[in-house]
Write a protein that holds these residues in place. Sequence first.
Motif, PDB file in Angstrom:
ATOM      1  N   ASN A 199       0.816  -1.216   0.000  1.00 51.55           N
ATOM      2  CA  ASN A 199       0.000   0.000   0.000  1.00 51.55           C
ATOM      3  C   ASN A 199       0.846   1.261   0.000  1.00 51.55           C
ATOM      4  OD1 ASN A 199      -2.721  -1.017  -0.117  1.00 51.55           O
ATOM      5  ND2 ASN A 199      -2.231  -2.011   1.848  1.00 51.55           N
ATOM      6  N   ALA A 200       1.989   1.197   0.649  1.00 53.13           N
ATOM      7  CA  ALA A 200       2.897   2.352   0.633  1.00 53.13           C
ATOM      8  C   ALA A 200       3.428   2.556  -0.786  1.00 53.13           C
ATOM      9  CB  ALA A 200       4.042   2.126   1.613  1.00 53.13           C
ATOM     10  N   SER A 201       3.716   1.462  -1.471  1.00 56.32           N
ATOM     11  CA  SER A 201       4.185   1.552  -2.856  1.00 56.32           C
ATOM     12  C   SER A 201       3.137   2.213  -3.723  1.00 56.32           C
ATOM     13  CB  SER A 201       4.459   0.160  -3.424  1.00 56.32           C
ATOM     14  OG  SER A 201       5.513  -0.450  -2.758  1.00 56.32           O
ATOM     15  N   ILE A 202       1.890   1.758  -3.550  1.00 52.50           N
ATOM     16  CA  ILE A 202       0.804   2.310  -4.358  1.00 52.50           C
ATOM     17  C   ILE A 202       0.642   3.805  -4.055  1.00 52.50           C
ATOM     18  CG2 ILE A 202      -1.683   2.240  -4.769  1.00 52.50           C
ATOM     19  CD1 ILE A 202      -1.496  -0.817  -4.144  1.00 52.50           C
ATOM     20  N   THR A 203       0.723   4.127  -2.773  1.00 49.47           N
ATOM     21  CA  THR A 203       0.581   5.529  -2.384  1.00 49.47           C
ATOM     22  C   THR A 203       1.625   6.397  -3.070  1.00 49.47           C
ATOM     23  OG1 THR A 203      -0.326   4.857  -0.260  1.00 49.47           O
ATOM     24  CG2 THR A 203       0.517   7.113  -0.398  1.00 49.47           C
ATOM     25  N   SER A 204       2.861   5.886  -3.156  1.00 49.51           N
ATOM     26  CA  SER A 204       3.897   6.693  -3.821  1.00 49.51           C
ATOM     27  C   SER A 204       3.584   6.826  -5.305  1.00 49.51           C
ATOM     28  CB  SER A 204       5.288   6.080  -3.588  1.00 49.51           C
ATOM     29  OG  SER A 204       5.459   4.911  -4.364  1.00 49.51           O
ATOM     30  N   GLY A 205       2.995   5.784  -5.888  1.00 44.48           N
ATOM     31  CA  GLY A 205       2.596   5.862  -7.302  1.00 44.48           C
ATOM     32  C   GLY A 205       1.485   6.879  -7.494  1.00 44.48           C
ATOM     33  N   LEU A 206       0.516   6.884  -6.572  1.00 47.85           N
ATOM     34  CA  LEU A 206      -0.599   7.828  -6.664  1.00 47.85           C
ATOM     35  C   LEU A 206      -0.101   9.265  -6.550  1.00 47.85           C
ATOM     36  CD1 LEU A 206      -3.195   5.922  -4.395  1.00 47.85           C
ATOM     37  CD2 LEU A 206      -3.376   6.284  -6.871  1.00 47.85           C
ATOM     38  N   ALA A 207       0.848   9.455  -5.641  1.00 46.25           N
ATOM     39  CA  ALA A 207       1.393  10.795  -5.435  1.00 46.25           C
ATOM     40  C   ALA A 207       2.079  11.278  -6.704  1.00 46.25           C
ATOM     41  CB  ALA A 207       2.379  10.777  -4.267  1.00 46.25           C
ATOM     42  N   ARG A 208       2.851  10.358  -7.316  1.00 46.91           N
ATOM     43  CA  ARG A 208       3.546  10.743  -8.537  1.00 46.91           C
ATOM     44  C   ARG A 208       2.546  11.126  -9.639  1.00 46.91           C
ATOM     45  NH1 ARG A 208       8.288   9.913 -11.752  1.00 46.91           N
ATOM     46  NH2 ARG A 208       9.367   9.804  -9.751  1.00 46.91           N
ATOM     47  N   LEU A 225      -9.371   5.615  -8.742  1.00 46.27           N
ATOM     48  CA  LEU A 225      -9.553   6.727  -7.796  1.00 46.27           C
ATOM     49  C   LEU A 225      -9.321   8.057  -8.500  1.00 46.27           C
ATOM     50  CD1 LEU A 225      -7.518   5.467  -4.681  1.00 46.27           C
ATOM     51  CD2 LEU A 225     -10.010   5.542  -4.953  1.00 46.27           C
ATOM     52  N   PRO A 226     -10.077   9.078  -8.089  1.00 42.67           N
ATOM     53  CA  PRO A 226      -9.722  10.412  -8.573  1.00 42.67           C
ATOM     54  C   PRO A 226      -8.441  10.874  -7.883  1.00 42.67           C
ATOM     55  CG  PRO A 226     -11.599  10.525  -7.044  1.00 42.67           C
ATOM     56  CD  PRO A 226     -11.244   9.078  -7.191  1.00 42.67           C
ATOM     57  N   LEU A 227      -7.766  11.829  -8.510  1.00 38.14           N
ATOM     58  CA  LEU A 227      -6.523  12.341  -7.906  1.00 38.14           C
ATOM     59  C   LEU A 227      -6.735  13.805  -7.514  1.00 38.14           C
ATOM     60  CD1 LEU A 227      -3.886  10.788 -10.310  1.00 38.14           C
ATOM     61  CD2 LEU A 227      -4.381  10.114  -7.942  1.00 38.14           C
ATOM     62  N   PRO A 228      -6.123  14.244  -6.458  1.00 34.86           N
ATOM     63  CA  PRO A 228      -5.357  13.427  -5.501  1.00 34.86           C
ATOM     64  C   PRO A 228      -6.255  12.435  -4.770  1.00 34.86           C
ATOM     65  CG  PRO A 228      -5.606  15.684  -4.723  1.00 34.86           C
ATOM     66  CD  PRO A 228      -6.160  15.654  -6.103  1.00 34.86           C
ATOM     67  N   ALA A 229      -5.677  11.302  -4.393  1.00 35.96           N
ATOM     68  CA  ALA A 229      -6.468  10.213  -3.836  1.00 35.96           C
ATOM     69  C   ALA A 229      -7.182  10.645  -2.563  1.00 35.96           C
ATOM     70  CB  ALA A 229      -5.546   9.030  -3.534  1.00 35.96           C
ATOM     71  N   PRO A 230      -8.501  10.426  -2.522  1.00 33.50           N
ATOM     72  CA  PRO A 230      -9.270  10.854  -1.352  1.00 33.50           C
ATOM     73  C   PRO A 230      -9.031   9.970  -0.133  1.00 33.50           C
ATOM     74  CG  PRO A 230     -10.712   9.783  -2.949  1.00 33.50           C
ATOM     75  CD  PRO A 230      -9.353   9.857  -3.572  1.00 33.50           C
ATOM     76  N   PHE A 231      -8.467   8.774  -0.317  1.00 31.88           N
ATOM     77  CA  PHE A 231      -8.160   7.935   0.850  1.00 31.88           C
ATOM     78  C   PHE A 231      -6.977   7.036   0.515  1.00 31.88           C
ATOM     79  CE2 PHE A 231     -11.448   5.652  -1.572  1.00 31.88           C
ATOM     80  CZ  PHE A 231     -10.870   4.402  -1.725  1.00 31.88           C
ATOM     81  N   ALA A 232      -6.349   6.518   1.550  1.00 29.58           N
ATOM     82  CA  ALA A 232      -5.175   5.669   1.344  1.00 29.58           C
ATOM     83  C   ALA A 232      -5.624   4.265   0.958  1.00 29.58           C
ATOM     84  CB  ALA A 232      -4.340   5.618   2.625  1.00 29.58           C
ATOM     85  N   PRO A 233      -4.962   3.646   0.006  1.00 28.59           N
ATOM     86  CA  PRO A 233      -5.348   2.304  -0.410  1.00 28.59           C
ATOM     87  C   PRO A 233      -5.094   1.292   0.707  1.00 28.59           C
ATOM     88  CG  PRO A 233      -3.270   2.926  -1.429  1.00 28.59           C
ATOM     89  CD  PRO A 233      -3.790   4.149  -0.721  1.00 28.59           C
ATOM     90  N   ALA A 234      -5.909   0.253   0.735  1.00 29.46           N
ATOM     91  CA  ALA A 234      -5.789  -0.767   1.776  1.00 29.46           C
ATOM     92  C   ALA A 234      -5.848  -2.160   1.157  1.00 29.46           C
ATOM     93  CB  ALA A 234      -6.899  -0.581   2.812  1.00 29.46           C
ATOM     94  N   HIS A 263     -12.127  -0.843   1.310  1.00 29.43           N
ATOM     95  CA  HIS A 263     -12.086   0.254   0.335  1.00 29.43           C
ATOM     96  C   HIS A 263     -13.440   0.955   0.242  1.00 29.43           C
ATOM     97  CE1 HIS A 263      -8.290  -1.479  -1.747  1.00 29.43           C
ATOM     98  NE2 HIS A 263      -7.964  -0.410  -1.049  1.00 29.43           N
ATOM     99  N   LYS A 264     -14.507   0.156   0.297  1.00 32.24           N
ATOM    100  CA  LYS A 264     -15.836   0.782   0.200  1.00 32.24           C
ATOM    101  C   LYS A 264     -16.096   1.680   1.424  1.00 32.24           C
ATOM    102  CE  LYS A 264     -18.681  -2.644  -0.883  1.00 32.24           C
ATOM    103  NZ  LYS A 264     -19.889  -3.319  -1.420  1.00 32.24           N
ATOM    104  N   ARG A 265     -15.663   1.168   2.598  1.00 35.73           N
ATOM    105  CA  ARG A 265     -15.838   1.959   3.829  1.00 35.73           C
ATOM    106  C   ARG A 265     -15.073   3.273   3.740  1.00 35.73           C
ATOM    107  NH1 ARG A 265     -16.326  -2.862   6.314  1.00 35.73           N
ATOM    108  NH2 ARG A 265     -14.100  -3.228   6.503  1.00 35.73           N
ATOM    109  N   ARG A 266     -13.788   3.152   3.289  1.00 36.40           N
ATOM    110  CA  ARG A 266     -12.964   4.364   3.220  1.00 36.40           C
ATOM    111  C   ARG A 266     -13.524   5.362   2.205  1.00 36.40           C
ATOM    112  NH1 ARG A 266      -6.593   2.770   4.156  1.00 36.40           N
ATOM    113  NH2 ARG A 266      -6.982   1.450   5.941  1.00 36.40           N
TER     114      ARG A 266
END
Lengths: 326, 1006
Positions: free
Chosen positions: B94-103, B155-164, B173-176
């Motif tokens: 999930n941290a990897s994905i988050t860095s991808g989303l940020a990029r 997800l739309p960007l910037p991501a509204p929630f952190a991936p899990a 994911h649905k809850r978040r």
Amino acid sequence: MSTAAGDGAHWVALCGGIGGAKLALGLSRVLPPERLTIVVNTGDDFRHFGLHVSPDIDTVLYTLAGLSNTELGWGLAGETWRFMEGVERLGGPSWFRLGDMDLATHAVRTMMLAEGRTLSEATTYLAGRLGVGPTVVPMSDEPVATQVETDEGTLAFQTYFVGRRTEPRVRKIMFDGAERAHVAPAAVEALRRDDLGGIIICPSNPWLSIDPLLAIPEWRVLLAARKAPCIAITPLVGGQAVKGPTAKIMGELGLPLDVRAIVEHYSGWIDGFVLDTVDADRAGDLALETLVINTMMRTLEDRTALAEAALGFCRRLRQRGLETAQ
Amino acid sequence: MTLAPRPPFPGAGRTFAIVPVKSLVHAKQRLGSAISAETRRQLVLGMLGDVLETLARVPLIARTIVVTRDGEVAAAASARGAEVIEEPEGADLNASITSGLARAATEGGRRALVIPGDVPLATPTDIEAVLRGATAKGGAIVPDANGTGTNTLLLPLPAPFAPAFGPGSFGEHKRRAAAAGLAVAVVEREGLAQDIDLSDDLRRLEWLPRYAQLGIGPHGRLDAEAAYGLETADLREMMRQAEAMTLAGFGRTVTYSRKVFIPLTQLCRDVCHYCTFARTPRHGSAAFLSPDEVLAIARAGAEAGCKESLFTLGDQPEVRYRAAREALERLGYESTLAYLEAMAKLVLKETGLLPHINAGIMDEAWARRMKAVSASQGIMLETASDRLSERGGPHFGSPDKVPAVRLEAIAAAGRAQVPFTTGLLVGIGETRRERIDALLTIRDLADAYGHVQEVIIQNFRAKPGTRMANAPDASLDEHLWSIAAARLILGPDMSVQAPPNLHDMGDLGSLVKAGVNDWGGVSPVTPDHVNPEAPWPHLARLEAATSTAGRVLAERTAIAPRHALEPRKWLAKELLAPVLHKLDVAGMAREDEWAPGDAGRLPPTRDVALVSRRAAPISSPIARTLDRAMSGRRLGEAEIAALFAARGDDFSAICKTADEMRRARCGDEVTYVVNRNINYTNICTYGCKFCAFSKGRLSANVRDKPYDLELEEVAERTRQAWQRGATEVCLQGGIAPKYTGHTYLAIVEAVKIGAPDMHVHAFSPLEVWHGAETLGLDLKDYLARLKAQGLSSLPGTAAEILDDEVRRVLCPDKITTDQWIAVMEAAHAVGLKSTATIMFGHVDTADHWARHLIRVRDLQERTGGFTELVPLAFVHMESPIFLRGQARRGPTFREAVLMHAVGRLVLDGAIANVQASWVKLGPEGAAACLSAGANDVGGTLMNESITRAAGAAHGQEMVATAIEAMIRSAGRTPRQRTTFYGEPPPAQRATAMADRGAAEPMIAAE
């Protein structure tokens, strides 16, 4: 004719080059020619100057014809080297030495193959012209190329053996084409004879000279269904190879320099093992029938004596097998 | 489905794909230890490659970012045009994905599609479905196959929630999303739900062989050293690899043979301690079945639909029992084998059942003799262990069970080139190591002679009344281990068989998973004589159990399919006809009696039902091929050939896809042309082996006399045809010796005299070649002269199979593949269009069919001159090559339908029309093809001679109203067309609709 040879049976010898040819010569002296078939490794065969060179077949033919060069240990006696001089003058490859008369053998063989004859047919023809009595037959009429995987990469056999003088460290030995190759017809016929007396694996290098043959599925089938005992003569004496790089290769493959490694290598294929008097104390460790005798073949008498002993050993194994079956 | 080029989407350029890939060292750990690091590496890189390729084909995806720490993955991703960012140190998924989303966000992305690198089944359509499924500002989520995890997240960007991502992430994911106020659409897509890491799933396993080299060596099987390593290997891991290997070799097909069992004698000279088959002589019971008894059993079997007669008997009973010697003497035979030979011959001759000979030890001479009366032979090796023949062992006192003796018998059969069945008996006291020995021995035999057609792995079952009655049965696990070891050692191409009647029905699926692809003979008549206490399961139950394991049951004959495909190598000439008449294109058994041109037989209802049934393909490779075809990709030879092997759901899915593509391309109209066939001569100098039409000048055939129509007759027939509303005459004939290029020009002239507005559809490429050659003209020059004379188009006949391998057998003196193509290319170049035909189902294979279609497609891409594909199913009845026993009975109905469907899949976009020939298939067969890719039913014909000469009985004519009725019965709208698919002149149309057919046969000359 000796007693062992006098039983009217047919015999098959499997051999590589120099070491094996010595025993083949001994066998040819104690058996009538029509009762001996010598099967020779062709994994070393290669093309050079466009010619088909069969080093082990030639060594056997020259040895049996009494034409071998005893000084060099390979090639023909009284050989001249004008061809090689010419090659060198022209800057051609000179790492594999072809004598003038030897060159003729390769040229005639290549011509016959180009006409569509098989390697067996070419070998039979050459043997006839050289006055060799017993049947000499290649292990297969189809190409099987020994490849040596070394610390310098994968090398074609002659590049490793002659070109690099066996210096690279061997990791693995492969036999290209073996899975698709078939046993030469004359060898099939000899092994399937009802009067087969035995199969003798000459003291050749198991990894380089006999394994190419064992890599061919049909050979494994024929040997597994053998109708007579199969024995092997040790290529090791006192932990040393009698000839060639056997010991070096065993070391590189992580095998102990011991006859037991040889016996284990042949496990399933042989019913008896002949080891040298020097190694007599090892006989008890081996889980099969053994014969202890001098295996160093310095003179012609040594060769015939070992041949006689091998035949006798096989005959005893055969007798014992028959008794067990009854 | 998307056939047309996709329009640019306003949002394009703003959607990024994020693909996180773990390091190869840790990737796919759940696949476990039996898969080597190297295999795992190939697998991960292979899947990633496919995913990246898919993403690259979605125009909506602007950029793809791969997040990884692995140098090799990074290199592979860059090579495919993806950007790579390094996975942060110590980051989890999930941290990897988050860095991808940020990029992606910093680079101006509006949306991000997070997709794993291990969903190779995903297609561009799947991805587009996700992108379109989301609302303008919302997200989308694709659950995994279990419905609990997440396989893809938009997800739309910037991501509204952190991936899990992880277990239970679907709900998380649905809850978040809800917490962040984001609307998410749930999109369920089969292709995205399938990832490969839960590898006990069959579908996923099918991908292993695609990406990874399983095992070592040229055949993708274990080398000897690795084989001995199986002794202590983990069974589940072995089964996983074995199943993948089985799927690579046999797909989802599991075969069986309908056999009747003929126990010629139950006396045996051996005394194996586990056997219940062998008996000792008893008073009042005959030592041998009599010839009448043998025939009675065989006839009952044939009646019940069997194709194999299995002769199993004891080894040389006459050596042990006087009763046997005396019985043989009374029967008049010198030995059991001689009697067996005579009985096999009798059964073959009287019933056509193919004998399989299982008679114990035979030498090479006997193997050759038996080859002339049987389709295959067999002997179980049972074991390679001499130990079992020693005192106390189960084979003690049984001279025929000495391994070397049996080995020699199998080798003897190999030298005699006899298709051969052998195998192991598991659990009679041998060790695992000894089983590996035996499998390696069998492999050597198979390599040496190529004759081993199947290897049976049979489990020992203790039987009451035997000396081993109290010995334990081989356990299921031990049997599974042995099957898996057999598969891994023998490789993907060897048929591995296990008897289905020696386990509970519920365990059959595990046998399949371990590597079984064949159930052996199944007998509807007599109970199995070797295991009387476990009767053969009923076929329907076997089919159900096979289907539960995700496989399709299919019938084979006594010769295994791979050997059946080389009949001239493996069968004696006496067996060619009886075997070939039972085979389909894959070397399997024909499961019904239907044959092209046989008016007395309707298409098999089961196959007709499959054509129009909606089903998803069960095989992943087929699914992928269908998707590729739908998105307009060019299919390759292997892909196409695989389609022709489809059965069951796969078959239905192919028909359905072809039907959808037909509808998108051609609509629901079904066209036909009102035309007349004029075959001006049947005299021909060519010796095509399939042709029943042509006659040498002095041919004394009783059916048809040689004839050669006068030009006046050609003109008259044309005139008649026009009067009955025809818009086309189709002219073809033999190559009579007196025919030259002038003849064909004169024929065109005659047609034009008969009816100046008639479309002249004439001359096969063979005739064009002949015409040009006799006049010494270049092909183009000659074709231009024909066109100037009035020729309108060419029938693409004489193509047969466009592959010289087939042509050498079928029509050795006819034009070659290249020459046929040259004529067509020249015709198209001078503006003459043509049809393209394929005549199939004789000596050809699916590979040949694939090559034919590809050659036609390639030419069409160069010239665009083909108007339609016309599959011509081979009509066998009077065909010389069939009558000589050298050809099959035409395609099966399934194959005939597939040719239309696959033709559509391969040629769609290149050739718009696929024609179903009612002359070959019958009206019902042609109607079925209309639901499988065909959109045209050809012509009304008025007189058809060539197919009829081959024995077809579907008649010479079908008037326009009859054809329209046939089309309507298939639920489609008929439309009369011209040769080039235009509207016919109203007058001709009206005349044709009023035509009730000729009252009298229209010609007497033929």
